[in-house]
Design a protein around this motif. Structure first.
Motif, PDB file in Angstrom:
ATOM      1  N   ALA A  14       1.177   1.989  10.106  1.00 16.05           N
ATOM      2  CA  ALA A  14       2.496   1.823   9.486  1.00 16.05           C
ATOM      3  C   ALA A  14       2.599   2.638   8.211  1.00 16.05           C
ATOM      4  CB  ALA A  14       2.749   0.339   9.206  1.00 16.05           C
ATOM      5  N   CYS A  15       1.523   2.686   7.445  1.00 14.09           N
ATOM      6  CA  CYS A  15       1.531   3.485   6.211  1.00 14.09           C
ATOM      7  C   CYS A  15       1.604   4.981   6.523  1.00 14.09           C
ATOM      8  CB  CYS A  15       0.285   3.167   5.382  1.00 14.09           C
ATOM      9  SG  CYS A  15       0.302   1.544   4.585  1.00 14.09           S
ATOM     10  N   LEU A  16       0.917   5.413   7.591  1.00 14.73           N
ATOM     11  CA  LEU A  16       0.952   6.823   7.963  1.00 14.73           C
ATOM     12  C   LEU A  16       2.365   7.284   8.300  1.00 14.73           C
ATOM     13  CD1 LEU A  16      -2.275   7.350  10.110  1.00 14.73           C
ATOM     14  CD2 LEU A  16      -1.658   8.536   7.987  1.00 14.73           C
ATOM     15  N   LYS A  17       3.154   6.387   8.887  1.00 15.50           N
ATOM     16  CA  LYS A  17       4.542   6.736   9.197  1.00 15.50           C
ATOM     17  C   LYS A  17       5.331   7.024   7.931  1.00 15.50           C
ATOM     18  CE  LYS A  17       4.941   4.319  13.616  1.00 15.50           C
ATOM     19  NZ  LYS A  17       5.705   3.303  14.402  1.00 15.50           N
ATOM     20  N   GLU A  18       4.854   6.520   6.814  1.00 16.91           N
ATOM     21  CA  GLU A  18       5.505   6.776   5.526  1.00 16.91           C
ATOM     22  C   GLU A  18       4.716   7.800   4.709  1.00 16.91           C
ATOM     23  OE1 GLU A  18       8.363   5.574   5.143  1.00 16.91           O
ATOM     24  OE2 GLU A  18       8.290   4.173   6.841  1.00 16.91           O
ATOM     25  N   ASP A  19       3.866   8.561   5.400  1.00 12.34           N
ATOM     26  CA  ASP A  19       3.074   9.608   4.756  1.00 12.34           C
ATOM     27  C   ASP A  19       2.149   9.038   3.682  1.00 12.34           C
ATOM     28  OD1 ASP A  19       2.184  12.211   4.412  1.00 12.34           O
ATOM     29  OD2 ASP A  19       3.621  12.592   2.789  1.00 12.34           O
ATOM     30  N   ARG A  20       1.630   7.863   3.953  1.00 16.71           N
ATOM     31  CA  ARG A  20       0.681   7.248   3.027  1.00 16.71           C
ATOM     32  C   ARG A  20      -0.671   7.106   3.740  1.00 16.71           C
ATOM     33  NH1 ARG A  20      -3.019   5.044  -0.090  1.00 16.71           N
ATOM     34  NH2 ARG A  20      -2.398   3.307  -1.443  1.00 16.71           N
TER      35      ARG A  20
ATOM     36  N   TYR B 158       9.415   9.183  -8.392  1.00 18.22           N
ATOM     37  CA  TYR B 158      10.128   8.316  -7.453  1.00 18.22           C
ATOM     38  C   TYR B 158       9.136   7.656  -6.522  1.00 18.22           C
ATOM     39  CZ  TYR B 158      14.254  10.875  -8.897  1.00 18.22           C
ATOM     40  OH  TYR B 158      15.246  11.445  -9.626  1.00 18.22           O
ATOM     41  N   SER B 159       9.519   6.492  -6.002  1.00 19.55           N
ATOM     42  CA  SER B 159       8.759   5.934  -4.901  1.00 19.55           C
ATOM     43  C   SER B 159       9.230   6.621  -3.637  1.00 19.55           C
ATOM     44  CB  SER B 159       8.974   4.420  -4.820  1.00 19.55           C
ATOM     45  OG  SER B 159      10.346   4.135  -4.667  1.00 19.55           O
ATOM     46  N   ARG B 160       8.622   6.260  -2.498  1.00 17.14           N
ATOM     47  CA  ARG B 160       8.872   6.995  -1.267  1.00 17.14           C
ATOM     48  C   ARG B 160      10.346   7.025  -0.898  1.00 17.14           C
ATOM     49  NH1 ARG B 160       8.931   3.403   3.208  1.00 17.14           N
ATOM     50  NH2 ARG B 160       8.698   1.261   2.540  1.00 17.14           N
ATOM     51  N   SER B 161      10.711   8.027  -0.134  1.00 20.83           N
ATOM     52  CA  SER B 161      12.070   8.244   0.360  1.00 20.83           C
ATOM     53  C   SER B 161      13.054   8.496  -0.768  1.00 20.83           C
ATOM     54  CB  SER B 161      12.540   7.025   1.190  1.00 20.83           C
ATOM     55  OG  SER B 161      11.631   6.787   2.240  1.00 20.83           O
ATOM     56  N   GLY B 162      12.541   8.681  -1.977  1.00 21.62           N
ATOM     57  CA  GLY B 162      13.435   8.927  -3.100  1.00 21.62           C
ATOM     58  C   GLY B 162      14.250   7.721  -3.488  1.00 21.62           C
TER      59      GLY B 162
ATOM     60  N   PHE C  25       0.816  -1.212   0.000  1.00 18.11           N
ATOM     61  CA  PHE C  25       0.000   0.000   0.000  1.00 18.11           C
ATOM     62  C   PHE C  25       0.854   1.269   0.000  1.00 18.11           C
ATOM     63  CE2 PHE C  25      -3.401  -2.843   0.599  1.00 18.11           C
ATOM     64  CZ  PHE C  25      -4.584  -2.173   0.353  1.00 18.11           C
ATOM     65  N   VAL C  26       2.050   1.200   0.549  1.00 18.90           N
ATOM     66  CA  VAL C  26       2.943   2.365   0.481  1.00 18.90           C
ATOM     67  C   VAL C  26       3.462   2.541  -0.938  1.00 18.90           C
ATOM     68  CG1 VAL C  26       5.179   3.272   1.226  1.00 18.90           C
ATOM     69  CG2 VAL C  26       3.606   2.308   2.905  1.00 18.90           C
ATOM     70  N   GLN C  27       3.771   1.449  -1.598  1.00 15.18           N
ATOM     71  CA  GLN C  27       4.356   1.529  -2.937  1.00 15.18           C
ATOM     72  C   GLN C  27       3.333   1.875  -4.015  1.00 15.18           C
ATOM     73  OE1 GLN C  27       7.657   1.083  -4.041  1.00 15.18           O
ATOM     74  NE2 GLN C  27       8.099   1.322  -1.867  1.00 15.18           N
ATOM     75  N   VAL C  28       2.125   1.351  -3.897  1.00 17.07           N
ATOM     76  CA  VAL C  28       1.124   1.488  -4.964  1.00 17.07           C
ATOM     77  C   VAL C  28       0.024   2.436  -4.501  1.00 17.07           C
ATOM     78  CG1 VAL C  28      -0.447   0.270  -6.516  1.00 17.07           C
ATOM     79  CG2 VAL C  28       1.628  -0.867  -5.684  1.00 17.07           C
ATOM     80  N   ASP C  29       0.011   3.631  -5.053  1.00 16.64           N
ATOM     81  CA  ASP C  29      -0.913   4.649  -4.563  1.00 16.64           C
ATOM     82  C   ASP C  29      -2.306   4.518  -5.164  1.00 16.64           C
ATOM     83  OD1 ASP C  29      -0.313   5.400  -7.098  1.00 16.64           O
ATOM     84  OD2 ASP C  29       0.331   7.426  -6.607  1.00 16.64           O
ATOM     85  N   THR C  30      -2.544   3.544  -6.020  1.00 14.20           N
ATOM     86  CA  THR C  30      -3.888   3.328  -6.572  1.00 14.20           C
ATOM     87  C   THR C  30      -4.653   2.255  -5.795  1.00 14.20           C
ATOM     88  OG1 THR C  30      -2.924   1.812  -8.192  1.00 14.20           O
ATOM     89  CG2 THR C  30      -3.321   4.074  -8.908  1.00 14.20           C
TER      90      THR C  30
ATOM     91  N   ARG D 267       1.297  10.803  -4.968  1.00 15.36           N
ATOM     92  CA  ARG D 267       2.627  10.220  -4.894  1.00 15.36           C
ATOM     93  C   ARG D 267       3.194   9.866  -6.257  1.00 15.36           C
ATOM     94  NH1 ARG D 267       2.958   8.850   0.334  1.00 15.36           N
ATOM     95  NH2 ARG D 267       4.799   7.564   0.092  1.00 15.36           N
ATOM     96  N   THR D 268       2.510  10.218  -7.334  1.00 17.98           N
ATOM     97  CA  THR D 268       2.961   9.733  -8.628  1.00 17.98           C
ATOM     98  C   THR D 268       3.673  10.777  -9.461  1.00 17.98           C
ATOM     99  OG1 THR D 268       0.843  10.321  -9.647  1.00 17.98           O
ATOM    100  CG2 THR D 268       1.041   8.105  -8.712  1.00 17.98           C
ATOM    101  N   SER D 269       3.623  12.027  -9.043  1.00 18.67           N
ATOM    102  CA  SER D 269       4.158  13.069  -9.919  1.00 18.67           C
ATOM    103  C   SER D 269       5.666  13.215  -9.829  1.00 18.67           C
ATOM    104  CB  SER D 269       3.490  14.408  -9.578  1.00 18.67           C
ATOM    105  OG  SER D 269       3.772  14.756  -8.235  1.00 18.67           O
ATOM    106  N   SER D 270       6.262  12.740  -8.738  1.00 19.00           N
ATOM    107  CA  SER D 270       7.683  12.996  -8.546  1.00 19.00           C
ATOM    108  C   SER D 270       8.564  12.103  -9.398  1.00 19.00           C
ATOM    109  CB  SER D 270       8.049  12.778  -7.075  1.00 19.00           C
ATOM    110  OG  SER D 270       7.887  11.409  -6.728  1.00 19.00           O
TER     111      SER D 270
END
Length: 755
Positions: free
Chosen positions: A684-690, A720-724, A565-570, A715-718
């Motif tokens: 856990a996802c909230l800790k990763e801003d998800r 990158y996935s989280r944390s760069g 869920f952190v990796q896939v924002d859809t 989360r898709t415009s950058s």
């Protein structure tokens, strides 16, 4: 229970496997080669002949997967509890009659067979596209003629059989050679599989898995001797025949014109010309009546149009020679060499050197060895011996060896990894350590659905961190790690070259631990370090306490779901509800209850989500293996946390807006656990801003994708996935170039790493 002649068209390893045209030839022209036998009766005869010796059948497991997978539902991600039950019945039947089974699994794809592997994967892509087209059109599972084995079936079958107390072995090369070798050396009752190569090997009898009736243990034995009599050939001629017809080493097209000439000559004296059947007869006739005339007087290349394919051809013939066997058709250098499969010794005595070579004159080698390119007269080619040859034997080898740089130089670690690999206790670890190359077959993914990523991209950061753990120096610096070649199937990937993937550093206090510490140290605190390292591979260290508090087997599920869920924002809240509810409801259902479950329809998105989760479990097995197995293997198995049909049911209910009470089937204790597990994943996802939100809060985007409202959670415009770390899946694809150190590029002659 498995029934007789369960023919399931699909993508098992046996499809288009072995010698081209031989299966059809035997069926149509030489049906007497196939004999009905009863394995119970053969076992009794074996006991009479060998008192005190248990009759043993060696099983080519990769050929048997679609025979074993009997559940009616296959498209939803796997009916794993039903499958485990079917495997248990299979094993129990043989145990009842005192027959021991030894299961072999493919451990790697040999370089000489990569092209064949790629062709099958691309063919499977076309079949998968047809499957999704059918699901979208009919909202139901296609008929069995479109059957596709669930993702991860091979790896999870291996662990299932181990759970059932069976001996499972993972090959160090293509499994068919090791199966044939084991059967010969251990005087086995026979080989159970579905591969015409077992007719070519001069080994124990070959039994058909597709014709096995489990109730009676009747099956078909394909008789090697009867085939030889029909073709007027000896067993030593069969490898030559196989290569002239075409197999997985010698492409069919190499000798097409030669076969045509044989056929023209043969049909001039034969009536009732049947091209397919007579091609085999014509080539066999040429061997028996023409080539034998000059056997021993002329080199084979003087009698055959080998041309630039000479080394490949000799390699193909030699690949059928089992330990102690020789061929009258090929020769070796004056000094006899023993072939050893990839036994690793240092290339130099320099302790800093990471270059090592397998002591190997293996005919599977891609490199043209002198003995193959210029065989000396009257000397036989070196024959491969048992892969388990002792290390000290390799010290007496001559220097004519296949040179291959391995990825690590620590012989102790390599020895442990090799043992775990052979015993089927790890997944991909040994391949990464030795060759730096891995592959992953097709997954049920909709190439037309841009809103969901391929599992190849979703779990790539996990693999990248595992690479830094396996290939790094234990200092936490991934910059000096070598790249890994990945052959992963995803939409748009032509598989002409592997993806070159760079390791990613892990965020661990004190740096990345060494493999010796994780694998060999028995200090009390090491177990906690193993768990920390596993979570760091998924970049979930910040949620260690929450995940550790979850009971088994839901701990593994929550780990994969949080990462997913952190990796896939859809992915949305409804998806999370469905995943958790089906896992909880699964605990109270038997295989029979799951089999009786009927679906109103099948949703194509849920099909892909199911496959995505199961692939996540396989990645968890890889990471667990790399970290020294901090979690029990059983807790990572899908039959404990996932059922495809049950997930479809919960997904459809969740999409309709059903309350949690309905999802968990009005079970109060289950409802309490539902909210507890949901809370763990969401926090856990909230800790990763998800922020996981309901689909009702999404809005259609002009691109056709769904995106959440609010720029803060987009989360898709950058790119990158989280944390760069790593490249976002929407920006990845064939031909992508690397612009940052941690990104990847496709391997091509023009590709260059940027600094």
């Amino acid at each position: 229970m498995v029934h007789q002649s369960l023919r399931k068209p699909g993508f098992s390893r046996s499809a288009a496997m072995g010698v081209r045209g031989l299966q059809g030839f035997v069926a149509s022209t030489c049906p007497h080669v196939c004999t009905v036998v009863n394995l119970r009766e053969l076992a009794e005869r074996h006991r009479s002949k060998h008192p005190g010796c248990t009759p043993t059948i060696v099983v080519d497991a990769m050929c048997c997967l679609r025979y074993w997978y009997t559940p009616e539902s296959w498209v939803c991600g796997g009916q794993w509890r039903e499958y485990f039950s079917a495997l248990r019945d299979f094993v129990k039947t043989f145990e009842t009659f005192g027959i021991k089974l030894i299961f072999f699994f493919d451990g790697m794809v040999e370089q000489g067979k990569r092209d064949v592997w790629v062709k099958r994967r691309l063919k499977n892509n076309r079949e998968i596209a047809r499957i999704f087209h059918y699901i979208k059109s009919h909202r139901e599972q296609p008929s069995r003629n479109m059957f596709f084995i669930p993702s991860g079936l091979a790896i999870f079958t291996r662990f299932a059989l181990k759970t059932l107390g069976q001996e499972t072995l993972c090959s160090l090369q293509e499994a068919d050679y090791e199966v044939a070798s084991y059967g010969l050396q251990n005087d086995c009752l026979g080989i159970l599989g579905e591969d015409t190569d077992y007719l070519i090997y001069d080994t124990c009898p070959y039994f058909s898995i597709s014709e096995l009736c489990l109730d009676s243990l009747d099956t078909i034995m394909l008789c090697r001797q009867k085939l030889c009599e029909s073709l007027d050939l000896g067993p030593a001629d069969l490898p030559l025949l196989a290569c002239l017809l075409g197999n997985d080493i010698v492409p069919e097209g190499v000798f097409e014109s030669f076969r045509y000439k044989c056929l023209s000559s043969y049909t001039s004296v034969k009536e009732n010309f049947d091209k397919k059947g007579n091609t085999v007869l014509a080539v066999a006739h040429h061997i028996a009546k023409v080539l034998r005339l000059h056997q021993g007087e002329k080199k084979l290349e003087e009698m055959l149009p080998l041309g630039p394919n000479k080394a490949l051809f000799y390699k193909g013939v030699a690949s059928y020679l089992l330990p102690g066997q020789t061929s009258p058709w090929i020769f070796q250098k004056p000094k006899g060499l023993t072939t050893l499969h990839k036994q690793v010794v240092p290339m130099s005595s320099d302790p800093e050197s990471k270059q090592e070579i397998p002591v190997c004159t293996d005919p599977e080698s891609n490199q043209e060895s002198p003995m193959c390119s210029d065989p000396a007269p009257n000397q036989e080619i070196p024959v491969r011996t048992d892969p388990e040859i002792k290390q000290e034997d390799s010290m007496n080898m001559e220097p004519e060896v296949k040179q291959q740089v391995t990825m690590v130089s620590d012989t102790e670690i390599l020895k442990v990894a090799r043992t775990r690999h052979v015993q089927g206790e790890s997944y991909l670890v040994y391949n990464i350590l030795t060759s730096g190359e891995i592959e992953c077959s097709n997954t049920l993914e909709d190439a037309l659905d841009q809103a969901l990523p391929s599992q190849a991209f979703v779990y790539r950061p996990v693999r990248q961190r595992a690479y830094s753990l396996l290939l790094g120096s234990g200092q936490g610096d991934a910059s000096g790690c070598p790249t890994v070649r990945e052959w992963f199937v995803y939409a748009g990937n032509p598989l002409r070259h592997p993806d070159l993937v760079r390791p990613l550093p892990m965020n661990l206090p004190g740096g990345t631990p060494s493999l010796k510490l994780l694998w060999l140290n028995q200090e009390p605190g090491t177990q906690a370090l193993r768990v920390d390292t596993l979570l760091a591979c998924f970049d979930l260290s910040s949620s260690r306490e929450e995940l550790q508090a979850v009971e088994s087997p839901f701990q593994a599920l929550c780990c994969v779901l949080t990462y997913l869920f952190v990796q896939v924002d859809t992915l949305c809240l409804e998806d999370l509800h469905a995943f958790i509810a089906q896992a909880l409801c699964l605990q109270g259902k038997s295989a029979a209850q799951l089999e009786a479950l009927q679906l109103d329809c099948v949703d194509p998105r849920a099909v892909q989500l199911g496959a995505l989760l199961v692939r996540g479990l396989t990645m968890l097995v890889l990471v667990n293996s790399a970290c020294g197995c901090p979690w029990r293997a059983g807790d990572l198995m899908p039959w404990n946390v996932f059922d495809g049909k049950l997930f479809q049911e919960k997904y459809l209910q969740s999409e309709k807006g059903c309350a949690a009470e309905v999802l968990v089937e009005q079970n109060r204790p289950r409802l309490t656990r539902f909210h507890s597990l949901k809370s763990v994943v969401c926090k856990a996802c909230l800790k990763e801003d998800r922020h996981i939100i309901s689909r009702q809060h999404w809005r259609p985007h002009h691109s056709g994708r769904l995106e959440r409202q609010g720029s803060g959670s987009h989360r898709t415009s950058s790119g990158y996935s989280r944390s760069g770390q790593g490249q976002h899946w929407r920006d990845q694809g064939p031909g992508s170039r690397q612009h940052e150190p941690e990104r990847w590029t496709r391997h091509s002659p023009s590709a260059r790493w940027s600094s």
